[in-house]
Design a protein around this motif. Structure first.
Motif, PDB file in Angstrom:
ATOM      1  N   LEU A   1      -5.325  -0.814   3.811  1.00 21.79           N
ATOM      2  CA  LEU A   1      -5.024  -1.637   2.799  1.00 21.79           C
ATOM      3  C   LEU A   1      -6.309  -1.923   2.111  1.00 21.79           C
ATOM      4  O   LEU A   1      -6.445  -2.019   0.837  1.00 21.79           O
ATOM      5  N   ALA A   2      -7.321  -2.273   3.025  1.00 19.75           N
ATOM      6  CA  ALA A   2      -8.673  -2.637   2.273  1.00 19.75           C
ATOM      7  C   ALA A   2      -9.283  -1.244   1.621  1.00 19.75           C
ATOM      8  O   ALA A   2      -9.737  -1.473   0.566  1.00 19.75           O
ATOM      9  N   GLY A   3      -9.116  -0.044   2.277  1.00 21.04           N
ATOM     10  CA  GLY A   3      -9.480   0.971   1.400  1.00 21.04           C
ATOM     11  C   GLY A   3      -8.809   1.193  -0.028  1.00 21.04           C
ATOM     12  O   GLY A   3      -9.573   1.486  -0.915  1.00 21.04           O
ATOM     13  N   ARG A   4      -7.606   0.800   0.004  1.00 20.15           N
ATOM     14  CA  ARG A   4      -6.764   1.138  -1.297  1.00 20.15           C
ATOM     15  C   ARG A   4      -7.353   0.156  -2.380  1.00 20.15           C
ATOM     16  O   ARG A   4      -7.464   0.095  -3.386  1.00 20.15           O
ATOM     17  N   GLU A   5      -7.632  -1.248  -1.669  1.00 19.97           N
ATOM     18  CA  GLU A   5      -8.490  -2.253  -2.759  1.00 19.97           C
ATOM     19  C   GLU A   5      -9.640  -1.633  -3.003  1.00 19.97           C
ATOM     20  O   GLU A   5     -10.170  -1.888  -4.272  1.00 19.97           O
ATOM     21  N   VAL A   6     -10.474  -1.016  -2.372  1.00 14.39           N
ATOM     22  CA  VAL A   6     -11.652  -0.622  -2.734  1.00 14.39           C
ATOM     23  C   VAL A   6     -11.451   0.533  -3.715  1.00 14.39           C
ATOM     24  O   VAL A   6     -12.245   0.741  -4.773  1.00 14.39           O
ATOM     25  N   GLY A   7     -10.621   1.493  -3.504  1.00 14.31           N
ATOM     26  CA  GLY A   7     -10.408   2.485  -4.289  1.00 14.31           C
ATOM     27  C   GLY A   7      -9.873   2.107  -5.507  1.00 14.31           C
ATOM     28  O   GLY A   7     -10.227   2.801  -6.540  1.00 14.31           O
ATOM     29  N   SER A   8      -9.035   0.938  -5.677  1.00 13.51           N
ATOM     30  CA  SER A   8      -8.589   0.467  -7.018  1.00 13.51           C
ATOM     31  C   SER A   8      -9.773   0.035  -7.623  1.00 13.51           C
ATOM     32  O   SER A   8      -9.885  -0.043  -8.988  1.00 13.51           O
ATOM     33  N   TYR A   9     -10.816  -0.675  -7.060  1.00 14.47           N
ATOM     34  CA  TYR A   9     -11.984  -1.227  -7.652  1.00 14.47           C
ATOM     35  C   TYR A   9     -12.907   0.014  -8.307  1.00 14.47           C
ATOM     36  O   TYR A   9     -13.438  -0.300  -9.518  1.00 14.47           O
ATOM     37  N   LEU A  10     -13.017   1.050  -7.427  1.00 13.93           N
ATOM     38  CA  LEU A  10     -13.599   2.283  -8.115  1.00 13.93           C
ATOM     39  C   LEU A  10     -12.905   2.637  -9.343  1.00 13.93           C
ATOM     40  O   LEU A  10     -13.503   3.083 -10.145  1.00 13.93           O
ATOM     41  N   VAL A  11     -11.815   2.621  -9.530  1.00 15.77           N
ATOM     42  CA  VAL A  11     -11.029   3.374 -10.538  1.00 15.77           C
ATOM     43  C   VAL A  11     -11.357   2.197 -12.032  1.00 15.77           C
ATOM     44  O   VAL A  11     -11.733   2.892 -12.852  1.00 15.77           O
TER      45      VAL A  11
ATOM     46  N   PRO B   1     -12.406  -7.625  -9.439  1.00 15.49           N
ATOM     47  CA  PRO B   1     -13.764  -8.185  -9.037  1.00 15.49           C
ATOM     48  C   PRO B   1     -14.403  -6.985  -8.194  1.00 15.49           C
ATOM     49  O   PRO B   1     -13.905  -6.233  -7.435  1.00 15.49           O
ATOM     50  N   HIS B   2     -15.738  -7.305  -8.224  1.00 15.23           N
ATOM     51  CA  HIS B   2     -16.544  -6.071  -7.394  1.00 15.23           C
ATOM     52  C   HIS B   2     -16.116  -6.356  -5.871  1.00 15.23           C
ATOM     53  O   HIS B   2     -15.861  -7.417  -5.155  1.00 15.23           O
TER      54      HIS B   2
ATOM     55  N   GLU C   1     -18.856  -5.026   7.628  1.00 10.03           N
ATOM     56  CA  GLU C   1     -18.407  -5.812   8.529  1.00 10.03           C
ATOM     57  C   GLU C   1     -18.553  -7.353   8.358  1.00 10.03           C
ATOM     58  O   GLU C   1     -19.379  -7.638   7.540  1.00 10.03           O
ATOM     59  N   GLY C   2     -17.488  -8.105   9.094  1.00 12.33           N
ATOM     60  CA  GLY C   2     -17.439  -9.446   8.717  1.00 12.33           C
ATOM     61  C   GLY C   2     -17.170 -10.112  10.095  1.00 12.33           C
ATOM     62  O   GLY C   2     -17.360  -9.583  11.224  1.00 12.33           O
ATOM     63  N   PRO C   3     -16.986 -11.435  10.058  1.00 14.77           N
ATOM     64  CA  PRO C   3     -16.902 -12.193  11.470  1.00 14.77           C
ATOM     65  C   PRO C   3     -15.592 -11.800  12.216  1.00 14.77           C
ATOM     66  O   PRO C   3     -15.655 -11.752  13.476  1.00 14.77           O
ATOM     67  N   ALA C   4     -14.582 -11.195  11.540  1.00 16.85           N
ATOM     68  CA  ALA C   4     -13.380 -10.784  12.221  1.00 16.85           C
ATOM     69  C   ALA C   4     -13.466  -9.129  12.167  1.00 16.85           C
ATOM     70  O   ALA C   4     -12.259  -8.470  12.293  1.00 16.85           O
ATOM     71  N   GLY C   5     -14.662  -8.401  12.088  1.00 16.64           N
ATOM     72  CA  GLY C   5     -14.724  -6.817  12.141  1.00 16.64           C
ATOM     73  C   GLY C   5     -14.548  -6.629  10.735  1.00 16.64           C
ATOM     74  O   GLY C   5     -14.828  -7.257   9.586  1.00 16.64           O
ATOM     75  N   PRO C   6     -14.661  -5.171  10.513  1.00 18.59           N
ATOM     76  CA  PRO C   6     -14.927  -4.649   9.175  1.00 18.59           C
ATOM     77  C   PRO C   6     -13.689  -4.848   8.375  1.00 18.59           C
ATOM     78  O   PRO C   6     -12.402  -5.077   8.712  1.00 18.59           O
ATOM     79  N   GLY C   7     -13.878  -5.038   7.071  1.00 15.37           N
ATOM     80  CA  GLY C   7     -12.802  -5.447   6.171  1.00 15.37           C
ATOM     81  C   GLY C   7     -13.203  -5.480   4.732  1.00 15.37           C
ATOM     82  O   GLY C   7     -14.448  -5.218   4.258  1.00 15.37           O
ATOM     83  N   MET C   8     -12.450  -5.949   3.863  1.00 18.74           N
ATOM     84  CA  MET C   8     -12.630  -5.760   2.317  1.00 18.74           C
ATOM     85  C   MET C   8     -13.413  -7.042   1.809  1.00 18.74           C
ATOM     86  O   MET C   8     -12.872  -8.366   2.447  1.00 18.74           O
ATOM     87  N   LEU C   9     -14.064  -7.089   0.950  1.00 15.89           N
ATOM     88  CA  LEU C   9     -14.707  -8.309   0.553  1.00 15.89           C
ATOM     89  C   LEU C   9     -15.110  -8.156  -0.949  1.00 15.89           C
ATOM     90  O   LEU C   9     -15.300  -7.027  -1.681  1.00 15.89           O
TER      91      LEU C   9
END
Length: 272
Positions: free
Chosen positions: A64-74, A84-85, A90-98
């Protein structure tokens, strides 16, 4: 936010030290409010670790994180800055969307906005001036209500964006009016699918033509999808989903009319 401020905020998001401030309980997947500290800059952001995603049978590929980034890129490629950007790191609970936090009126005080929200409900026959009716329904108390949204060009552009990214979850609560005067869309984890999954509260322009300025941006997106943008997207979604995105762009250019809700479940539920 000035251009320089935005650049600093993006640097903080990418490189800053992340501290979790609290969990956002209303989210269906694990979601945290964080602050990112970089140099003398602190920005707030939303952090959704991949480890906290609930598997979805109809979105089995990628994250789902990848789809969030994909939508941002579009969004960025269109030049509309609806999303929003957004990055993955990597974060405190592992890789994720910021994603940069959107400051809204009332976040820091008790100010209540005047008039209805951009997406709202009202009694039947009482649609506010400047609003479009979407459907009649019943609220939780069983009262007859009408779902409406503002006839606002910022929302109209968001409705076109949702068609392009095939957004399956455009709820009223995913539309944020920022203190900077912009209108942002968030929560795009269930987007960019191969199959038609468009579910949105923004049906007020169904059957209406898409304006020439918007079509120019869509045509430019189509050109970018023939180049490096497609490779960027393939880091987050499947090649078949990138191909489906290109088909949706071509369809809108060939038939520049907003689609209508012609399926069994055109609106996400709950709608807010």
């Amino acid at each position: 936010m000035t251009g320089a401020d935005e650049a600093l905020a993006r640097d903080a998001l990418r490189c800053g030290e992340l501290t979790i401030l609290g969990r956002i309980r209303s989210a269906s997947n694990t979601t945290f409010l964080c602050e990112a500290a970089w140099s003398d800059r602190i920005v707030h952001c939303v952090y959704k670790p991949v480890a906290g995603e609930q598997p979805l049978w109809d979105f089995p590929d990628g994250t789902l994180a990848g789809r969030e980034v994909g939508s941002y890129l579009v969004s960025a490629a269109l030049g509309w800055n609806i999303v929003p950007h957004t990055i993955i790191r990597e974060g405190p609970a592992g890789p994720g969307m910021l994603q940069l936090w959107v400051d809204q009126p009332g976040d820091t005080d008790d100010t209540e906005p005047d008039g209805p929200d951009l997406v709202d409900i009202c009694p039947p026959g009482s649609v506010p001036p400047g609003y479009l009716s979407v459907l009649r329904a019943y609220d939780y108390a069983g009262n007859d209500v009408t779902l409406v949204h503002a006839d606002d060009p910022r929302l109209r552009r968001m409705a076109v964006f949702d068609v392009i990214v095939n957004n399956a979850d455009r709820k009223g609560g995913h539309i944020l009016a920022g203190v900077d005067g912009r209108v942002y869309g968030v929560d795009h984890g269930v987007s960019l699918h191969v199959q038609d999954k468009l579910r949105t509260v923004l049906w007020g322009w169904a059957g209406k033509p898409i304006d020439d300025e918007t079509l120019e941006s869509i045509a430019d997106l189509g050109e970018q999808l023939a180049g490096p943008l497609a490779e960027q997207l393939r880091e987050h979604i499947t090649p078949a989903e990138v191909a489906a995105l290109r088909r949706r762009v071509r369809t809108l250019l060939a038939e520049p009319v907003m689609p209508g809700p012609d399926r069994h479940r055109p609106i996400p539920w709950p709608a807010f």
